[in-house]
Design a protein around this motif. Structure first.
Motif, PDB file in Angstrom:
ATOM      1  N   TYR A 168      29.541  -0.906  -6.822  1.00  0.00           N
ATOM      2  CA  TYR A 168      30.497  -1.943  -6.476  1.00  0.00           C
ATOM      3  C   TYR A 168      29.878  -3.325  -6.504  1.00  0.00           C
ATOM      4  O   TYR A 168      28.795  -3.547  -5.953  1.00  0.00           O
ATOM      5  N   GLY A 169      30.593  -4.245  -7.141  1.00  0.00           N
ATOM      6  CA  GLY A 169      30.304  -5.643  -6.914  1.00  0.00           C
ATOM      7  C   GLY A 169      30.823  -6.011  -5.537  1.00  0.00           C
ATOM      8  O   GLY A 169      31.818  -5.447  -5.071  1.00  0.00           O
ATOM      9  N   MET A 170      30.169  -6.938  -4.886  1.00  0.00           N
ATOM     10  CA  MET A 170      30.538  -7.303  -3.531  1.00  0.00           C
ATOM     11  C   MET A 170      30.851  -8.791  -3.447  1.00  0.00           C
ATOM     12  O   MET A 170      30.295  -9.603  -4.194  1.00  0.00           O
ATOM     13  N   GLY A 171      31.727  -9.130  -2.525  1.00  0.00           N
ATOM     14  CA  GLY A 171      32.097 -10.522  -2.371  1.00  0.00           C
ATOM     15  C   GLY A 171      32.372 -10.899  -0.933  1.00  0.00           C
ATOM     16  O   GLY A 171      32.599 -10.040  -0.075  1.00  0.00           O
ATOM     17  N   TRP A 172      32.327 -12.200  -0.693  1.00  0.00           N
ATOM     18  CA  TRP A 172      32.728 -12.775   0.580  1.00  0.00           C
ATOM     19  C   TRP A 172      33.874 -13.750   0.335  1.00  0.00           C
ATOM     20  O   TRP A 172      33.821 -14.562  -0.595  1.00  0.00           O
ATOM     21  N   PHE A 173      34.886 -13.659   1.165  1.00  0.00           N
ATOM     22  CA  PHE A 173      36.022 -14.566   1.151  1.00  0.00           C
ATOM     23  C   PHE A 173      36.216 -15.103   2.558  1.00  0.00           C
ATOM     24  O   PHE A 173      35.711 -14.532   3.521  1.00  0.00           O
ATOM     25  N   ARG A 174      36.956 -16.187   2.673  1.00  0.00           N
ATOM     26  CA  ARG A 174      37.228 -16.729   3.998  1.00  0.00           C
ATOM     27  C   ARG A 174      38.639 -17.278   4.068  1.00  0.00           C
ATOM     28  O   ARG A 174      39.228 -17.660   3.067  1.00  0.00           O
ATOM     29  N   GLN A 175      39.164 -17.311   5.279  1.00  0.00           N
ATOM     30  CA  GLN A 175      40.505 -17.825   5.498  1.00  0.00           C
ATOM     31  C   GLN A 175      40.514 -18.665   6.764  1.00  0.00           C
ATOM     32  O   GLN A 175      40.251 -18.162   7.855  1.00  0.00           O
ATOM     33  N   ALA A 176      40.804 -19.946   6.602  1.00  0.00           N
ATOM     34  CA  ALA A 176      40.903 -20.872   7.718  1.00  0.00           C
ATOM     35  C   ALA A 176      42.347 -20.939   8.189  1.00  0.00           C
ATOM     36  O   ALA A 176      43.279 -20.609   7.446  1.00  0.00           O
ATOM     37  N   PRO A 177      42.583 -21.381   9.428  1.00  0.00           N
ATOM     38  CA  PRO A 177      43.949 -21.483   9.932  1.00  0.00           C
ATOM     39  C   PRO A 177      44.831 -22.340   9.028  1.00  0.00           C
ATOM     40  O   PRO A 177      44.463 -23.457   8.666  1.00  0.00           O
ATOM     41  N   GLY A 178      45.981 -21.804   8.661  1.00  0.00           N
ATOM     42  CA  GLY A 178      46.918 -22.525   7.823  1.00  0.00           C
ATOM     43  C   GLY A 178      46.544 -22.600   6.362  1.00  0.00           C
ATOM     44  O   GLY A 178      47.242 -23.277   5.592  1.00  0.00           O
ATOM     45  N   LYS A 179      45.477 -21.930   5.960  1.00  0.00           N
ATOM     46  CA  LYS A 179      45.017 -21.971   4.577  1.00  0.00           C
ATOM     47  C   LYS A 179      45.093 -20.587   3.936  1.00  0.00           C
ATOM     48  O   LYS A 179      45.132 -19.571   4.623  1.00  0.00           O
ATOM     49  N   GLU A 180      45.112 -20.569   2.606  1.00  0.00           N
ATOM     50  CA  GLU A 180      45.054 -19.315   1.873  1.00  0.00           C
ATOM     51  C   GLU A 180      43.630 -18.778   1.872  1.00  0.00           C
ATOM     52  O   GLU A 180      42.666 -19.530   2.027  1.00  0.00           O
ATOM     53  N   ARG A 181      43.510 -17.482   1.693  1.00  0.00           N
ATOM     54  CA  ARG A 181      42.198 -16.886   1.584  1.00  0.00           C
ATOM     55  C   ARG A 181      41.505 -17.396   0.323  1.00  0.00           C
ATOM     56  O   ARG A 181      42.105 -17.432  -0.749  1.00  0.00           O
ATOM     57  N   GLU A 182      40.245 -17.803   0.451  1.00  0.00           N
ATOM     58  CA  GLU A 182      39.545 -18.380  -0.675  1.00  0.00           C
ATOM     59  C   GLU A 182      38.225 -17.670  -0.951  1.00  0.00           C
ATOM     60  O   GLU A 182      37.570 -17.142  -0.054  1.00  0.00           O
ATOM     61  N   PHE A 183      37.845 -17.704  -2.207  1.00  0.00           N
ATOM     62  CA  PHE A 183      36.592 -17.147  -2.674  1.00  0.00           C
ATOM     63  C   PHE A 183      35.412 -17.924  -2.129  1.00  0.00           C
ATOM     64  O   PHE A 183      35.437 -19.157  -2.082  1.00  0.00           O
ATOM     65  N   VAL A 184      34.366 -17.225  -1.713  1.00  0.00           N
ATOM     66  CA  VAL A 184      33.137 -17.848  -1.248  1.00  0.00           C
ATOM     67  C   VAL A 184      31.970 -17.512  -2.177  1.00  0.00           C
ATOM     68  O   VAL A 184      31.313 -18.402  -2.701  1.00  0.00           O
ATOM     69  N   ALA A 185      31.717 -16.217  -2.384  1.00  0.00           N
ATOM     70  CA  ALA A 185      30.589 -15.795  -3.207  1.00  0.00           C
ATOM     71  C   ALA A 185      30.754 -14.345  -3.617  1.00  0.00           C
ATOM     72  O   ALA A 185      31.395 -13.561  -2.918  1.00  0.00           O
ATOM     73  N   THR A 186      30.158 -13.983  -4.755  1.00  0.00           N
ATOM     74  CA  THR A 186      30.108 -12.593  -5.190  1.00  0.00           C
ATOM     75  C   THR A 186      28.712 -12.271  -5.707  1.00  0.00           C
ATOM     76  O   THR A 186      27.955 -13.169  -6.083  1.00  0.00           O
ATOM     77  N   ILE A 187      28.396 -10.987  -5.736  1.00  0.00           N
ATOM     78  CA  ILE A 187      27.109 -10.519  -6.219  1.00  0.00           C
ATOM     79  C   ILE A 187      27.315  -9.243  -7.016  1.00  0.00           C
ATOM     80  O   ILE A 187      28.129  -8.389  -6.654  1.00  0.00           O
ATOM     81  N   SER A 188      26.571  -9.105  -8.111  1.00  0.00           N
ATOM     82  CA  SER A 188      26.706  -7.956  -8.983  1.00  0.00           C
ATOM     83  C   SER A 188      26.149  -6.698  -8.337  1.00  0.00           C
ATOM     84  O   SER A 188      25.510  -6.739  -7.282  1.00  0.00           O
ATOM     85  N   ARG A 189      26.388  -5.574  -8.993  1.00  0.00           N
ATOM     86  CA  ARG A 189      25.987  -4.281  -8.444  1.00  0.00           C
ATOM     87  C   ARG A 189      24.500  -4.183  -8.150  1.00  0.00           C
ATOM     88  O   ARG A 189      24.096  -3.644  -7.111  1.00  0.00           O
ATOM     89  N   SER A 190      23.697  -4.708  -9.041  1.00  0.00           N
ATOM     90  CA  SER A 190      22.250  -4.656  -8.873  1.00  0.00           C
ATOM     91  C   SER A 190      21.705  -5.830  -8.065  1.00  0.00           C
ATOM     92  O   SER A 190      20.547  -5.798  -7.634  1.00  0.00           O
ATOM     93  N   GLY A 191      22.524  -6.847  -7.882  1.00  0.00           N
ATOM     94  CA  GLY A 191      22.079  -8.052  -7.211  1.00  0.00           C
ATOM     95  C   GLY A 191      21.485  -9.085  -8.145  1.00  0.00           C
ATOM     96  O   GLY A 191      21.014 -10.125  -7.687  1.00  0.00           O
ATOM     97  N   SER A 192      21.527  -8.826  -9.444  1.00  0.00           N
ATOM     98  CA  SER A 192      20.894  -9.720 -10.402  1.00  0.00           C
ATOM     99  C   SER A 192      21.714 -10.970 -10.696  1.00  0.00           C
ATOM    100  O   SER A 192      21.162 -11.961 -11.184  1.00  0.00           O
TER     101      SER A 192
END
Length: 124
Positions: free
Chosen positions: A32-56
């Motif tokens: 699995y590729g992994m990611g972080w997203f965030r959602q602030a009050p009154g805002k849509e969920r937004e992309f923060v960062a992703t990392i590949s399966r190996s981490g490369s």
């Protein structure tokens, strides 16, 4: 099915640092590729960062580039988000997510598995 549990959120002053962790139950975490997203009050969920399966390969939103670092430890089945130089606008619920599409995915719709979220609050 993949289960994800975030931890490490909390209250920090502007300019400070936090490290978020996401523990996965996946049988083959490195599939699995992994990611972080965030959602602030009154805002849509937004992309923060992703990392590949190996981490490369890693990808970051412009708003966090140079301040946040995503990493993973496949042996521990854990992904991390190191957050430095935090700003009040970073305040949000942060979600860990998993995808089979690829590390370059930045839209939430590509991620089929989500954690419960952890609150990050940055005070002025």
């Amino acid at each position: 099915q993949v289960q994800l549990v975030e931890s490490g959120g909390g209250l920090v002053q502007a300019g400070g640092s936090l490290r978020l962790s996401c523990a996965a139950s996946a049988r083959t975490f490195n599939a699995y590729g992994m990611g972080w997203f965030r959602q602030a009050p009154g805002k849509e969920r937004e992309f923060v960062a992703t990392i590949s399966r190996s981490g490369s390969s890693t990808y970051y939103a412009d708003s966090v580039k140079g301040r946040f670092t995503i990493s993973r430890d496949n042996a521990k089945k854990t992904v991390y988000l190191q957050m430095n130089s935090l700003k009040p606008e970073d305040t949000a619920v942060y979600y860990c997510a998993a995808t089979t599409v690829g590390a370059g995915a930045s839209a939430a719709r590509w991620f089929g598995y989500w954690g419960q979220g952890t609150q990050v609050t940055v005070s002025s």
